[in-house]
Design an enzyme around this catalytic site. Structure first.
Site, short mmCIF file in Angstrom:
data_model
loop_
_atom_site.label_atom_id
_atom_site.label_comp_id
_atom_site.label_asym_id
_atom_site.label_seq_id
_atom_site.Cartn_x
_atom_site.Cartn_y
_atom_site.Cartn_z
N VAL A 175 -1.77 -1.18 0.02
CA VAL A 175 -2.51 -2.17 -0.75
C VAL A 175 -3.12 -1.47 -1.95
CG1 VAL A 175 -4.38 -3.86 -0.72
CG2 VAL A 175 -3.06 -3.44 1.37
N CYS A 176 -2.94 -2.04 -3.13
CA CYS A 176 -3.56 -1.53 -4.35
C CYS A 176 -3.22 -0.06 -4.57
CB CYS A 176 -5.06 -1.78 -4.28
SG CYS A 176 -5.95 -1.59 -5.83
N THR A 177 -4.22 0.79 -4.74
CA THR A 177 -3.97 2.20 -5.04
C THR A 177 -3.51 2.99 -3.82
OG1 THR A 177 -6.31 2.70 -4.71
CG2 THR A 177 -5.58 2.24 -6.97
N THR A 236 1.29 -1.40 -7.98
CA THR A 236 -0.10 -1.08 -7.65
C THR A 236 -0.98 -1.93 -8.55
OG1 THR A 236 -1.69 0.73 -7.30
CG2 THR A 236 -0.32 0.85 -9.29
N ALA A 277 -0.15 -5.17 -5.24
CA ALA A 277 -0.97 -4.97 -6.44
C ALA A 277 -2.44 -4.83 -6.05
CB ALA A 277 -0.74 -6.12 -7.41
#
Length: 343
Positions: free
Chosen positions: A108-110, A128, A161
């Site tokens: 998830v994300c970073t 990301t 993202a």
């Protein structure tokens, strides 16, 4: 009977809370609809982990996973530090160790930075948070980064993202495991979209181009950004820069990666998005951003963001822009007070 699917969520100090809680709530809601997910929170050394908001989550250690059933999904949550500092060795080691015993991995994300550092994204497509996509591509050139996708699947590796898109990712995993009907039911229960329209560029901040190294190009770009509605045709831009159209196009492509015309369009769509965010109507936005007509704006907006201006404006409503309230002098002899700008 549904087979139990073991999910390990990897945490670390400073982890973004919603990266953890969003997907976990999806799996919990799926269980209420007939799935059987067993979610475990793990960190490199175990114990309580402090999240981005200060709340602490109790976690197990890697040692606690020894002898555990096969892991269905390793989900690596994100945190600002993963993109701004080197990924901690303990996180990388944990990712590799758990991934070796997992059927699929996701971030998830970073969290994508941790997967990339562990080598799990080599030669793969990934995404990301839009704000860190360029850094992910720079730091890991063997990864093909898709900055506008809400989530990307490449084989058994999933990346998502920024932050709330972890919910989108988890819903897609539920759909893979149990079908779209059950996933749709989970989305309705959580009052979220099963699949959001468009990409994450519709949520991004304003245009952020690198500063051109050549002075003429810097001046042209500054003029375009300051007044996109008045940006002239490419031939006029070239005349102002005292160069040929061909040379100007080569400069734009070399320094900004786009043609002059595409640069103007990108500035205008970003301006249009900003105007819509501030409450302007679509026709007013088309005029102020330089597109002229709402149809021209619509085509460009869909091309860049995947949704129409009207759809975007409806999803991100703001108070409509009001013209300044102007008091008028009454010809009446009434002592009624003059109206003020307060409403």
């Amino acid at each position: 009977m549904t087979a139990r699917h073991h999910v390990v969520v990897l945490l670390f100090p400073g982890v973004t809370l919603l990266d953890v809680s969003g997907p976990a709530e999806v799996f919990a809601a799926a269980n209420s609809a007939g799935a059987d997910y067993a979610v475990r929170f793990v960190s490199p050394s175990g114990g309580d982990v402090e999240t981005s908001v200060g709340a602490r989550i109790a976690t197990e250690s890697l040692a606690d996973l020894e002898g555990a059933p096969r892991i269905g999904t390793l989900l690596v949550a994100g945190g600002e530090s993963l993109a701004t500092r080197p990924v901690p060795d303990g996180v990388v080691t944990a990712v590799r160790a758990v991934a070796d015993h997992s059927d699929r991995v996701a971030s998830v994300c970073t969290g994508a930075f941790a997967l990339a550092e562990a080598g799990l994204l080599d030669g793969r497509r990934a995404t990301t948070h839009w704000r860190h996509a360029a850094e992910l591509a720079r730091r890991y050139p063997v990864v093909t980064v898709h900055p506008d996708e809400l989530y990307v699947r490449d084989g058994a590796v999933f990346t998502s993202a920024g932050i709330s898109s972890g919910i989108d990712l988890a819903l897609s995993l539920v759909a893979v495991d149990h079908g779209r009907n059950l996933a749709h039911g989970v989305a309705r229960e959580l009052v979220v979209y099963m699949q959001r329209a468009g990409g994450q560029s519709q949520f991004s901040a304003a245009l952020d181009w690198p500063a051109p190294s050549s002075a003429p190009l810097r001046e042209l770009c500054a003029d375009i950004v300051s007044d996109p509605a008045d940006a002239p045709p490419v031939a006029e831009l070239a005349r102002r820069a005292h160069m040929s159209v061909r040379h100007l196009s080569r400069l734009f492509t070399a320094e900004l990666g786009v043609s002059p015309g595409k640069f103007v369009e990108q500035v205008r769509v970003e301006t249009a998005k900003s105007l819509l965010d501030r409450g302007h109507g679509v026709m007013d936005t088309a005029r102020l951003s330089g597109f002229g007509t709402d149809e021209t704006l619509r085509r460009a907006f869909v091309r860049h963001f995947g949704v129409t201006p009207s759809y975007y404006r409806g999803r991100f409503p703001t108070d409509p822009v009001r013209e300044p309230y102007r008091s008028t002098t009454s010809n009446s002899s009434s002592d009624a007070p003059v109206a003020t700008g307060l409403r």
